[in-house]
Design an enzyme around this catalytic site. Sequence first.
Site, PDB file in Angstrom:
ATOM      1  N   TYR A 125       0.785  -1.234   0.000  1.00  0.00           N
ATOM      2  CA  TYR A 125       0.000   0.000   0.000  1.00  0.00           C
ATOM      3  C   TYR A 125       0.818   1.285   0.000  1.00  0.00           C
ATOM      4  O   TYR A 125       0.251   2.365  -0.098  1.00  0.00           O
ATOM      5  CB  TYR A 125      -0.968  -0.020   1.188  1.00  0.00           C
ATOM      6  CG  TYR A 125      -2.024  -1.091   1.021  1.00  0.00           C
ATOM      7  CD1 TYR A 125      -3.143  -0.863   0.224  1.00  0.00           C
ATOM      8  CD2 TYR A 125      -1.882  -2.343   1.625  1.00  0.00           C
ATOM      9  CE1 TYR A 125      -4.103  -1.848   0.046  1.00  0.00           C
ATOM     10  CE2 TYR A 125      -2.843  -3.331   1.456  1.00  0.00           C
ATOM     11  CZ  TYR A 125      -3.948  -3.084   0.662  1.00  0.00           C
ATOM     12  OH  TYR A 125      -4.889  -4.062   0.484  1.00  0.00           O
ATOM     13  N   PHE A 411      -9.704  -4.955  11.824  1.00  0.00           N
ATOM     14  CA  PHE A 411     -11.003  -4.680  11.224  1.00  0.00           C
ATOM     15  C   PHE A 411     -11.035  -5.172   9.792  1.00  0.00           C
ATOM     16  O   PHE A 411     -11.843  -4.825   9.009  1.00  0.00           O
ATOM     17  CB  PHE A 411     -11.322  -3.167  11.291  1.00  0.00           C
ATOM     18  CG  PHE A 411     -10.238  -2.272  10.721  1.00  0.00           C
ATOM     19  CD1 PHE A 411     -10.273  -1.899   9.397  1.00  0.00           C
ATOM     20  CD2 PHE A 411      -9.191  -1.822  11.511  1.00  0.00           C
ATOM     21  CE1 PHE A 411      -9.282  -1.077   8.864  1.00  0.00           C
ATOM     22  CE2 PHE A 411      -8.215  -1.005  10.996  1.00  0.00           C
ATOM     23  CZ  PHE A 411      -8.258  -0.629   9.668  1.00  0.00           C
TER      24      PHE A 411
END
Length: 411
Positions: A125, A411
């Site tokens: 990323y 998450f």
Amino acid sequence: MATATELRMLQREQWDRWYGKLELAFGGVPESREERELWSALTECDRSMGAWDGDECVGTAGAFGFHVSVPGGAFVPAAGVTMVSVAATHRRRGVLTSMMRRQLDDVRAWGEPLAVLTASEPDIYGRFGYGIATHQLTLDIDTTRARIAAPPGTDDVRLRFAPVEESAEACEAVYLRTIGSRPGMFARKPGWERLPLLDPASEREGASPMQCVLAERDGEVVGYVRFHNKPEWDAFGPGGSITLRQIDALDPAAYAALWRFLFDIDLTSRVQARNRPVDDPLLGLVTDVRRCGVRVRDSLHVRLVDLAAALAARTYQAPVEVVFEVEDAFCPWNEGRWRLMGDAKGASCERTTAAADLALSARELGAAYLGGVTLSSLAAAGRVRELRGGALAEASVAFGSDVAPWLPHGF
């Protein structure tokens, strides 16, 4: 090869099919029914997308609506990027790039200054402007050699076992009182209090169902610990292990009492913890840190989507006035020169034509944003350039945090 896929917002009736593609991309092992039901309930379909090749879903990406704590104690709106996958049949066709492009445009339109994620592979990323902003400790503690040096008041804390479900509300109340204590923590929305209670047998690796012990003082719950106990025996006797799930406490004595309890559980010789802050007070409680098997890994990756709003939303631990020359090819609206002025009371960040003091990319600002990674360390790696003498030290100190940022759960 250019992709011919189409990005579409996730429809609720497509969720099972969409999530099945995510499971396949991560190895194809189905999750338990309770895990799927929780993630289905938590998924925000209007913030999730699928990449479709005809009628086949070949890519997934979602974003939870969070508020993340930042230095100074404020909670800033952030898109929690999640459930990102690309089918093995469609790699290197630009599917991921197209989803990241669409997603960051959406986050900007939603008015959220930050995007955050945890990465299955940390090298993915950075090219989209995410910087590693928090780290976590993994501990493998030999409790036959290391002990807890408890502070005064530890013996005044009462410990008792409590059923996991029945004690959930009391434990959540303790957690809610701790979330402003560190940058990087989330204010949980309704439904998220169920995440720490997930306990599928498939992930216990032979250990017990989750157990819970409460710490009390004068009848008030001041801490809790959730854990698994894995009994093991060999020719020399018992050598079981404890796996920590969560531990929170409102004061040092309660925290020490809970750790001492874990160290002293009969028939065990190890405590394993997979996610603790890098400045965990435990490191100051143990008598022999070398017996704790400490390792460090990346945790929360941060992306400044609205640079000016993000930098103005936190405070700075020393007065600072600095002009950044920012490079951001993936979110070009952030590029250019920005003057940051701030202190412990607040901050402002505006465009300027003044000479730059520091040159860096949005990725470096994301890494330093929560105060756990210093601009000086990034400069030593060649990722920040000082253009005015003294500016680097001034900004690096100002961006710091008194306590290390930490993400307590995924998450």
